[in-house]
Design a protein around this motif. Structure first.
Motif, PDB file in Angstrom:
ATOM      1  N   ASN A 232      -3.339  -4.188   3.023  1.00  0.00           N
ATOM      2  CA  ASN A 232      -2.114  -4.104   3.939  1.00  0.00           C
ATOM      3  C   ASN A 232      -2.187  -5.382   4.706  1.00  0.00           C
ATOM      4  OD1 ASN A 232      -2.544  -0.618   4.712  1.00  0.00           O
ATOM      5  ND2 ASN A 232      -1.315  -1.643   3.300  1.00  0.00           N
ATOM      6  N   GLY A 235      -0.884  -8.205   3.190  1.00  0.00           N
ATOM      7  CA  GLY A 235       0.614  -7.941   2.203  1.00  0.00           C
ATOM      8  C   GLY A 235       0.504  -7.646   1.050  1.00  0.00           C
ATOM      9  N   THR A 414       3.851  -2.599   7.197  1.00  0.00           N
ATOM     10  CA  THR A 414       4.333  -3.119   5.736  1.00  0.00           C
ATOM     11  C   THR A 414       5.702  -2.771   5.336  1.00  0.00           C
ATOM     12  OG1 THR A 414       3.912  -0.694   4.987  1.00  0.00           O
ATOM     13  CG2 THR A 414       2.020  -1.972   5.065  1.00  0.00           C
ATOM     14  N   ILE A 424       5.834 -10.366   5.752  1.00  0.00           N
ATOM     15  CA  ILE A 424       5.240  -9.372   6.437  1.00  0.00           C
ATOM     16  C   ILE A 424       5.224  -9.568   7.977  1.00  0.00           C
ATOM     17  CG2 ILE A 424       3.589  -7.475   5.959  1.00  0.00           C
ATOM     18  CD1 ILE A 424       1.421  -9.307   5.254  1.00  0.00           C
TER      19      ILE A 424
END
Ligand code: ATP
Ligand code: F6P
Length: 426
Positions: A232, A235, A414, A424
């Motif tokens: 996360n 990205g 996200t 992101i």
């Protein structure tokens, strides 16, 4: 409708609800519609009460007396209008399962509907809800009937009394289903006994199986994504990375967050097979089960890439996914539709269970949420489900109540809006 064997059957089914008032017919009908719609099977409920209200908005119990000929005429008219609209829907909107939601308590009324179905080659299937649990019936009346549009602005005590008299009028003529040549399911006292007769098609058997799993005990379902993961942060999508430092903090705080909402109720926690959900659930002091079906949508050849990398390496795929995110299947991976299909046993098990907490992934959570909240396929893949947020769902007689409880721990987003460039947000 992709991927279901009953498509090949090319059947149209008219589900005819049967039972005295306040036996949960409307609730059952609406649940079937929600379940089938979630599975992309075109289903619609035709509630005769709504048609009756167009002519007679606030009837008293006498309106439902069989000796009241004007009442009988208006009620038959309402049933005719509902059936007419249902057949129109079968003919012009490729309807597959139409549900005629009315009491249909007499054989003559049912025979009349049967005739109409047979003329049109529509398969009739009866679902009868039979219940003699007086406390439950009284509870149903107080919970949903006193607030029905029939009694708007009336004193609840008087409304309840009138509704009981309405039921008495129906009881005078009620004939339970017993015809051996008919396709039917009889649910007795909320499924404590289920009688099934002449179930023929696959789709009918799915409906029966679903009905057998329903219960009406109060309970809640808690949903959470895993804590923020290493992927996360960068990205990247998919993978099986560990939690980030903030993700681990969410895992540590989760027991307290859950306890505040769950209290002393018994709870079971379900996770996926991926490390990030298990690390998130690690400190939760409840029984835990792992389901492969809860794993994140498989991004196939895009697994491990960022949205930006996908956009530059596979621009056509990137655009195609934005165009129809529900149907788009990653090469070598899955679509949202594929995820829904593999989640069907999870939904079935959720219906059977009581308090459950699910720690899973963005796409999977969207699909489960869509089932409970009746979110369309256009919208569900685009729903915002932030990290570090606990979602509490409480199924009620009509609809599900939602509460979002945010942990005070920052996390990346996200989320990427449709058509948005693949960056992101921090
Ligand atoms: P009416 O004929 O007046 O429209 P109905 O049979 O459609 O009545 P609902 O409006 O669906 O009744 O009643 C909802 C209530 O019935 C809810 O409180 C729900 O919890 C309860 N219920 C659900 N399933 C059952 C069941 N199988 N038997 C009895 N009650 C049920
Ligand atoms: O980014 C987190 C994630 O769970 C990915 O692993 C997954 O591919 C994605 O979200 C699913 O969300 P969307 O369908 O919006 O790309």
């Amino acid at each position: 409708m992709g991927g279901y064997s009953f498509q090949a059957e090319n059947v149209q089914i008219c589900v005819i609800m049967v039972g005295l008032p306040a036996r949960g017919k409307s609730l059952i009908a609406q649940k079937i519609v929600r379940y089938l719609t979630w599975l992309s099977i075109r289903a619609k409920c035709f509630n005769v009460g709504n048609y009756r209200r167009l002519e007679t908005a606030h009837p008293t119990a006498e309106f439902f007396d069989v000796n009241n000929s004007e009442g009988e005429r208006l009620r038959k008219m309402a049933a005719e209008s509902a059936i007419r609209d249902m057949f129109r829907w079968f003919d012009h909107e490729q309807g597959v399962v139409g549900i005629l939601d009315a009491t249909n308590t007499t054989k003559s009324r049912r025979n009349w509907i049967l005739e109409l179905c047979r003329k049109r080659n529509v398969e009739p299937m009866f679902i009868e809800s039979w219940c003699d649990d007086e406390d439950l019936i009284m509870q149903n009346i107080m919970d949903v009937k006193t607030t029905s549009p029939d009694y708007i602005g009336q004193d609840p005590e008087r409304a309840a009394l009138d509704f009981r008299n309405r039921i008495r009028n129906y009881e005078k003529v009620y004939e339970t289903i017993s015809e051996r040549d008919l396709t039917y399911v009889k649910l007795i006292n909320v499924g404590s006994q289920v009688i099934i007769n002449r179930i023929q098609s696959y789709l009918e058997s799915r409906i029966v199986y679903y009905l057998m799993n329903l219960h009406i005990k109060p309970r809640c379902i808690w949903l959470s994504r895993h804590g923020e993961s290493a992927f996360n942060l960068t990205g990247k999508i998919g993978g099986d990375s560990d939690l980030s430092a903030r993700g681990r903090e969410y895992a540590r705080q989760l027991p307290q967050l859950v306890k505040m909402s769950v209290g002393d109720r018994p709870l079971t926690v379900w996770t996926s097979t991926l490390k990030r959900t298990q690390q998130t659930a690690k400190y939760l002091p409840y029984r835990q089960l792992t389901w492969k079906a809860l794993d994140e949508l498989d991004a196939g050849q895009c697994d491990g890439l960022t949205y930006e990398e996908i956009e530059s390496r596979y621009p056509d795929d990137f655009a195609a996914r934005d165009e129809n995110k529900y149907e788009y299947r990653y090469p070598g991976g899955e679509s949202y539709r594929d995820v829904v299909v593999r989640l069907e046993p999870i939904i079935m098990e959720l219906e059977r269970q009581e308090n459950i907490m699910i720690v899973t992934h963005q796409a999977v959570l969207r699909c489960i949420y869509a089932y409970f909240m009746n979110v369309s396929q256009d919208q569900s893949p685009w729903m915002e489900v932030p990290l570090h947020t606990l979602i509490k769902l409480e199924p009620k007689a009509y609809g599900t109540e939602v509460i979002r409880i945010k942990a005070d721990i920052p996390a990346v987003s996200t989320y990427r809006e449709k058509g948005q460039s693949a960056k992101i947000k921090k």
